[in-house]
Design an enzyme around this catalytic site. Structure first.
Site, PDB file in Angstrom:
ATOM      1  CE  LYS A  22      28.142   1.399 -27.769  1.00 53.35           C
ATOM      2  NZ  LYS A  22      29.588   1.625 -27.888  1.00 53.35           N
ATOM      3  CB  SER A  23      30.636  -5.324 -26.672  1.00 51.65           C
ATOM      4  OG  SER A  23      30.979  -4.180 -25.950  1.00 51.65           O
ATOM      5  NE  ARG A  27      34.346  -7.987 -28.622  1.00 47.76           N
ATOM      6  CZ  ARG A  27      34.387  -6.716 -28.188  1.00 47.76           C
ATOM      7  NH1 ARG A  27      33.405  -5.877 -28.499  1.00 47.76           N
ATOM      8  NH2 ARG A  27      35.408  -6.264 -27.488  1.00 47.76           N
ATOM      9  CB  SER A 167      41.709  -1.845 -23.028  1.00 43.87           C
ATOM     10  OG  SER A 167      41.161  -1.654 -24.318  1.00 43.87           O
ATOM     11  CG  ASP A 320      31.334   1.286 -21.381  1.00 47.26           C
ATOM     12  OD1 ASP A 320      32.353   1.998 -21.400  1.00 47.26           O
ATOM     13  OD2 ASP A 320      31.125   0.374 -22.204  1.00 47.26           O
TER      14      ASP A 320
HETATM   15  C1  S3P Z   1      34.391  -2.066 -25.411  1.00 39.91           C
HETATM   16  C2  S3P Z   1      35.401  -1.970 -24.501  1.00 39.91           C
HETATM   17  C3  S3P Z   1      35.517  -0.888 -23.515  1.00 39.91           C
HETATM   18  C4  S3P Z   1      34.206  -0.111 -23.384  1.00 39.91           C
HETATM   19  C5  S3P Z   1      33.606   0.197 -24.723  1.00 39.91           C
HETATM   20  C6  S3P Z   1      33.291  -1.081 -25.462  1.00 39.91           C
HETATM   21  C7  S3P Z   1      34.384  -3.188 -26.359  1.00 39.91           C
HETATM   22  O1  S3P Z   1      36.532   0.005 -23.941  1.00 39.91           O
HETATM   23  O2  S3P Z   1      34.430   1.092 -22.672  1.00 39.91           O
HETATM   24  O3  S3P Z   1      32.415   0.941 -24.575  1.00 39.91           O
HETATM   25  O4  S3P Z   1      33.346  -3.473 -26.985  1.00 39.91           O
HETATM   26  O5  S3P Z   1      35.432  -3.824 -26.503  1.00 39.91           O
HETATM   27  P1  S3P Z   1      38.087  -0.207 -23.558  1.00 39.91           P
HETATM   28  O6  S3P Z   1      38.571  -1.400 -24.252  1.00 39.91           O
HETATM   29  O7  S3P Z   1      38.767   1.052 -24.020  1.00 39.91           O
HETATM   30  O8  S3P Z   1      38.102  -0.345 -22.060  1.00 39.91           O
END
Ligand code: S3P
Length: 438
Positions: A22-23, A27, A167, A320
């Site tokens: 997903k991340s 991006r 974060s 997560d």
């Molecule tokens: C993510 C960062 C995390 C994670 C989220 C996805 C990302 O959040 O919990 O599911 O893709 O950058 P935080 O940046 O709030 O820790």
């Protein structure tokens, strides 16, 4: 789908492939949109959260087409987004909203953002504060929460920002904003969080570097106004989704599972290490490099787990995964203490509270503190109803708890799972999970 009932299962076995990360998917769409020329993305996660970001980018003037299992993004270049004519709704997606708030900097446009009930409760101040320092004008916001109306400047100001929280969303918002600045943007985080933005920006041509400082914190430096050039991206499987069938195979008797092409980024693999420390029989093999990320295959089988202390420094590497780890902890001998997890309180739900309350309902004792959660492994009675609270990972975790409970567990509002793991039900059913939809 109003609810799903999960029932005691055995022989949860098979070889599977999990959808894209997903991340990386968010991006790839955003950075592709900020580049010159076309980017081809294969293996994009086709889930609600990623589609929310895709729709938002289209409303900001980006052309994105689907052809032959790939998505083609025609980038507008840095600071090239167009003013949208309507509200941009990011649905449930924290990554979508926080990264886009940074990405629109430099485009000199006014954008009105909103989200669903869960996203509207989540803190945006952590991103708005640095973006204001970089020149954003927050026209309206409900105490730092959505809906937000923001005016981005013609050019962001380069800043040095020291964040108290690790974060990746805050980091990425600042770095994406820093792309339109003429100077160097510097960002320091206490512990390195997931680094997909840094890796992808470098692949697309940005001059970006990372360094561990003497106190252990992580410094990133980005030179503004790079020439980002469209690129091809292949998205590996999401380790955060992998964790659900993986833990299922570890806790359900007579089970074994093999999963291929799993992303093995060192900022994301804390869950595998933690499960191994608990005694899980997990083998990682067939390691490869795909684009700028490492991948591997994973094999796991039913294992006897023991409780452990999970150190706070590990939390950014598995942020997560605590809901599903708590389910594994409920099945372990002894107690598991998860430290340094206060960030869980501001995820799609207050995950410390919701996990703790849900486990209590299912017959498992817990101790909830502001920054930690302790789970006492024991007999799982089940026979309870858990509301997802519009949190996909809560829904999946408690459905999995039902697979090892004496009595069924009913999970309300499970459709939230489509935000991250669209074929969760099919994969789980094929492996042998007893899930009944209603
Ligand atoms: C993510 C960062 C995390 C994670 C989220 C996805 C990302 O959040 O919990 O599911 O893709 O950058 P935080 O940046 O709030 O820790």
């Amino acid at each position: 789908m109003d609810y799903i009932i999960s029932k005691k299962s055995t022989n949860f076995s098979g070889t599977i492939k999990i959808p894209g990360d997903k991340s990386i998917s968010h991006r790839a769409l955003i950075i592709g949109s900020m580049s010159i020329g076309k980017s081809k993305i294969t293996g994009l996660l086709e889930s609600e959260d990623v589609f929310s970001t895709m729709t938002a980018l289209k409303k900001l003037g980006v052309k994105i087409q689907h052809s032959n299992n790939s998505y083609i993004v025609e980038g507008l270049g840095i600071a090239g987004f167009k003013a949208p004519t309507e509200y941009i709704d990011l649905g449930n997606s924290g990554t979508g909203i926080r990264l886009l708030l940074g990405a629109i900097m430099g485009s000199n446009i006014i954008v009105n953002f909103k989200g669903d009930a869960s996203l509207s409760k989540r803190p945006m101040q952590r991103v708005l504060k640095p973006l204001k320092l970089m020149g954003a004008d927050i026209l309206t916001s409900n105490k730092g929460k959505l809906p937000i109306s923001i005016k981005s400047p013609k050019e962001a100001l380069a800043i040095k920002y020291i964040s108290k929280i690790s974060s990746a969303q805050i980091k990425s918002a600042i770095l994406l904003s820093g792309l339109s600045a003429s100077g160097k943007t510097k960002y320091i985080e206490p512990i390195k969080s997931r680094d997909h933005t840094e890796k992808m920006l470098s692949k697309f041509g940005a001059n970006i570097s990372t360094k561990t400082l003497s106190n252990g914190s992580n410094l990133i430096e980005l030179n503004g106004r790079p020439n980002l050039i469209g690129n091809d991206i292949s998205v590996p499987s999401d380790p955060s989704s992998v964790a659900f069938p993986l833990v299922s195979a570890i806790i359900i008797p007579n089970s074994k599972i093999e999963i291929h092409n799993v992303m093995m980024n060192s900022t994301r693999n804390g869950i595998f290490e933690t499960l191994q420390e608990m005694g899980a029989k997990i083998k990682i093999f067939n390691e490869k490099r795909v684009d700028s990320e490492n991948t591997a295959s994973i094999y796991a089988e039913h294992s006897r787990l023991r409780g452990i202390i999970v150190p706070s420094e590990r939390s950014p590497r598995m942020i997560d995964e605590y809901p599903i780890l708590s389910i594994a902890a409920a099945c372990a001998k002894g107690n598991t203490i998860m430290n340094g997890v206060s960030e869980l309180r501001v995820k799609e739900s207050d995950r410390i509270k919701i996990v703790s309350d849900g486990l209590n309902k299912a017959g498992i004792k817990t101790i909830e503190k502001n920054d930690s959660l302790e789970v006492f492994g024991g007999e799982i009675e089940g026979n309870c109803t858990i509301d997802s609270e519009l949190d996909h990972r809560i829904a999946m975790s408690f459905l999995i708890l039902g697979l090892v409970a004496k009595n069924p567990i009913k999970v309300l509002r499970p459709s939230t799972i489509y935000t991250s793991f669209p074929n969760f039900f099919d994969i789980m059913l094929n492996l042998g999970a007893k899930l009944v939809r209603a």
